[in-house]
Design an enzyme around this catalytic site. Structure first.
Site, short mmCIF file in Angstrom:
data_model
loop_
_atom_site.label_atom_id
_atom_site.label_comp_id
_atom_site.label_asym_id
_atom_site.label_seq_id
_atom_site.Cartn_x
_atom_site.Cartn_y
_atom_site.Cartn_z
CG ASP A 45 -1.09 -7.56 -4.27
OD1 ASP A 45 -0.71 -7.50 -5.46
OD2 ASP A 45 -1.15 -8.63 -3.64
CD GLU A 122 -10.89 -7.62 2.97
OE1 GLU A 122 -10.97 -8.86 3.00
OE2 GLU A 122 -10.09 -6.96 3.66
#
Length: 267
Positions: A45, A122
């Site tokens: 990821d 984020e």
């Protein structure tokens, strides 16, 4: 279709990339690492996050496909032993995609200059040494005075990371919203915050105005030492990230696999 390959430098990833290049050439699929229609990432990821920041903005219809060298992640649908199957799916491609919301972050300096960033996961605002003191606005309304280690603002797909560790909710990516969670906030008779995560929809903003000359901002993997920044505003971005949906796994299946798969199987 023009395909770019983006990978980490681990030996297993390099071996898979070599196989991918061979298979793509045999199937007559064009490689273009500058102006691709589709980006294949090889790694995890974190590698896909790197590819996102490398290529987002190159092409509004750009799609991503993640090939994981370990276990399946939140953004990766294929495993390292499935190179032939992945390339075969490209041959049959008809443009299917699934899209996820992104976070737009805007920093404003004292002289009015603004800088915009996009985050897939984020962003955070922290005071590395001591306590972060900041006013937090929802739209133009002063909502609370914050004191603590910092705040985290997450996209729906990023809600399973730092946000979850802060007690935030896991949001399905079909919900176009961002979520702010507090990092070790101070709550007593003198200082008081809501103490719960805030979920803000498209069209609304969260603005943090730290009362410090310098502080730390993160945006996915990027770290920014903010100096002379008077405010940081967060909102749902107009831009979205697109994934090729050949066999894009359901979001709740990803959550189950990441956090409770063994328990579910035991039942």
């Amino acid at each position: 279709m023009k395909v770019a390959l983006y990978h980490n430098d681990q030996q297993r990833s390099l071996k898979i990339v070599k196989e991918l290049k061979k298979e793509l050439a045999q199937q007559g699929i064009e490689r273009d690492d500058v102006h691709p229609d589709l980006v294949i990432t090889v790694g995890g990821d974190g590698t896909l996050l790197g590819a996102f920041h490398e290529y987002i903005g190159v092409n509004p219809d750009l799609r991503f496909v993640g090939l994981h060298t370990g276990h399946l992640g939140f953004y990766t649908d294929w495993l390292g032993g499935e190179v032939k199957e992945l390339v075969a799916s490209l041959v049959k491609d008809s443009g299917e995609r699934v899209s996820y919301p992104l976070l737009k972050m805007t920093t404003t300096q004292a002289d009015g200059r603004q800088t915009e960033y996009l985050a897939l996961n984020e962003a955070t605002i922290k005071q590395p040494i001591g306590t972060l003191v900041a006013d937090i606005y929802l739209g133009d309304h002063l909502f609370e005075g914050f004191r603590g280690d910092g705040v985290a603002i997450a996209t729906p797909t990023g809600s399973t990371a730092y946000n979850k560790a802060n007690g935030g909710a896991v949001l399905h990516p079909s919900i176009k919203a961002i979520q702010m969670s507090e990092i070790a906030s101070i709550n007593n008779r003198v200082f008081r915050t809501l103490g719960s995560p805030l979920i803000v929809p498209t069209g609304q903003t969260i603005t943090v105005k730290p009362k410090h000359q310098s502080f730390l901002i993160t945006c996915d993997q990027l770290e920014i030492l903010a100096e002379d920044v008077v405010s940081v505003t967060f909102e749902v971005a107009e831009t979205m990230i697109h994934f090729a949906s050949y066999r894009h796994l359901d979001f709740w299946c990803r959550v189950q696999e990441a956090f409770i798969a063994d328990n579910a199987l035991d039942e």
